[in-house]
Motif scaffolding. Sequence first.
Motif, PDB file in Angstrom:
ATOM      1  N   ARG A  23       2.422   1.715  -3.490  1.00  0.00           N
ATOM      2  CA  ARG A  23       1.470   2.268  -4.458  1.00  0.00           C
ATOM      3  C   ARG A  23       1.168   3.732  -4.181  1.00  0.00           C
ATOM      4  O   ARG A  23       0.897   4.506  -5.105  1.00  0.00           O
ATOM      5  CB  ARG A  23       0.177   1.446  -4.423  1.00  0.00           C
ATOM      6  CG  ARG A  23       0.367   0.013  -4.910  1.00  0.00           C
ATOM      7  CD  ARG A  23      -0.942  -0.750  -4.935  1.00  0.00           C
ATOM      8  NE  ARG A  23      -0.728  -2.142  -5.333  1.00  0.00           N
ATOM      9  CZ  ARG A  23      -1.708  -3.001  -5.608  1.00  0.00           C
ATOM     10  NH1 ARG A  23      -2.977  -2.600  -5.548  1.00  0.00           N
ATOM     11  NH2 ARG A  23      -1.426  -4.243  -5.952  1.00  0.00           N
TER      12      ARG A  23
ATOM     13  N   THR B 291       0.827  -1.194   0.000  1.00  0.00           N
ATOM     14  CA  THR B 291       0.000   0.000   0.000  1.00  0.00           C
ATOM     15  C   THR B 291       0.870   1.255   0.000  1.00  0.00           C
ATOM     16  O   THR B 291       0.605   2.222  -0.718  1.00  0.00           O
ATOM     17  CB  THR B 291      -0.923   0.005   1.236  1.00  0.00           C
ATOM     18  OG1 THR B 291      -1.799  -1.121   1.175  1.00  0.00           O
ATOM     19  CG2 THR B 291      -1.758   1.275   1.292  1.00  0.00           C
TER      20      THR B 291
ATOM     21  N   ALA C 117      -4.488 -10.509  -1.303  1.00  0.00           N
ATOM     22  CA  ALA C 117      -5.145  -9.664  -2.304  1.00  0.00           C
ATOM     23  C   ALA C 117      -6.224  -8.795  -1.673  1.00  0.00           C
ATOM     24  O   ALA C 117      -6.342  -7.600  -1.981  1.00  0.00           O
ATOM     25  CB  ALA C 117      -5.732 -10.528  -3.416  1.00  0.00           C
ATOM     26  N   ASP C 118      -7.019  -9.382  -0.777  1.00  0.00           N
ATOM     27  CA  ASP C 118      -8.077  -8.620  -0.107  1.00  0.00           C
ATOM     28  C   ASP C 118      -7.486  -7.509   0.756  1.00  0.00           C
ATOM     29  O   ASP C 118      -8.014  -6.389   0.804  1.00  0.00           O
ATOM     30  CB  ASP C 118      -8.938  -9.537   0.760  1.00  0.00           C
ATOM     31  CG  ASP C 118      -9.830 -10.452  -0.050  1.00  0.00           C
ATOM     32  OD1 ASP C 118      -9.945 -10.248  -1.277  1.00  0.00           O
ATOM     33  OD2 ASP C 118     -10.413 -11.393   0.535  1.00  0.00           O
TER      34      ASP C 118
ATOM     35  N   ALA D 289      -6.172  -4.677  -1.430  1.00  0.00           N
ATOM     36  CA  ALA D 289      -7.297  -3.912  -1.972  1.00  0.00           C
ATOM     37  C   ALA D 289      -7.900  -2.989  -0.922  1.00  0.00           C
ATOM     38  O   ALA D 289      -8.375  -1.888  -1.236  1.00  0.00           O
ATOM     39  CB  ALA D 289      -8.364  -4.863  -2.509  1.00  0.00           C
ATOM     40  N   ALA D 290      -7.874  -3.427   0.347  1.00  0.00           N
ATOM     41  CA  ALA D 290      -8.449  -2.622   1.420  1.00  0.00           C
ATOM     42  C   ALA D 290      -7.452  -1.632   2.000  1.00  0.00           C
ATOM     43  O   ALA D 290      -7.808  -0.836   2.862  1.00  0.00           O
ATOM     44  CB  ALA D 290      -8.968  -3.535   2.532  1.00  0.00           C
TER      45      ALA D 290
END
Length: 296
Positions: A12, A9, A232-233, A236-237
């Motif tokens: 990104r 995170t 992955a979850d 994404a969160a």
Amino acid sequence: MPELPEVETVRRGLAPAMEGSRIGRLELRRADLRFPFPPGFAERVSGTRIVGIGRRAKYLLIDLDSNETVVAHLGMSGSFRIEQETENELPGTFHHARSKDEKHDHVIFHLERAGGSMRVIYNDPRRFGFMDLLPRVDLDNYPALRQLGPEPVGNALDAEGLAVRFAGRSQPLKAALLDQSNIAGLGNIYVCEALWRAGLSPKKPAGATVTPTGRPKRELFELVDAIRAVIADAIAAGGSSLRDHIRTDGTLGYFQHTFRVYDREGHACANPECDGTVARIVQSGRSTFFCSRCQK
């Protein structure tokens, strides 16, 4: 400590601001973090252009056009924030108190780009993080990276590869998954969550997921799928905002609101077909959360 989804995170969040920017100046406000900064760190980095922001396990990799790479680890409380040169306020809304005392702002990247100047600030109250600098060609031999196993994202992780690592091992499955030479970047939170999703006990011997001929059993395939899905979850969160972890835009991740077992001791199991209760045990000094009724 931030785990792989938190570090991804951060990567990104940093990429749009840092990639393509020129480091006009690297400001070091102390001589060390967990370890001393490498010799000539500020001088070697200042004036270079950032060509890419990567990640390996829990390490950030900042590639420079000088063919060197900054290796950064967040430690327990390290985080980055992005500020415009004309603004001093930290963007975002915080759910947990966060220090703005500049004595914890230890490294500042003063960036120059077409859209204007900005600062990327590394803040670390506990100073357990670190930064190093080395030639890019030496990354594979860097001590912190050379023994790492496959990433739990993409196609590098598979049941056949884990079967080779787990065959004949009496080590508990939880410990085997935390071993960074088996899988890179997995930490306590997501191991607990993946084992719950796969219905496997953290106390189960790792070798019990492999046949006598060395082939992965069905449960090992399911475990690999569970690991990929939970990571992955979480990415994404935005990761898990436990303790001090904060995203680069100043907000916190929300994956902790979907934890099924981690830190839920005494709560009913989230499996609708199970009437068990989440328990907590200690393995190798770490808390393990699981449901003994549906994790076998």
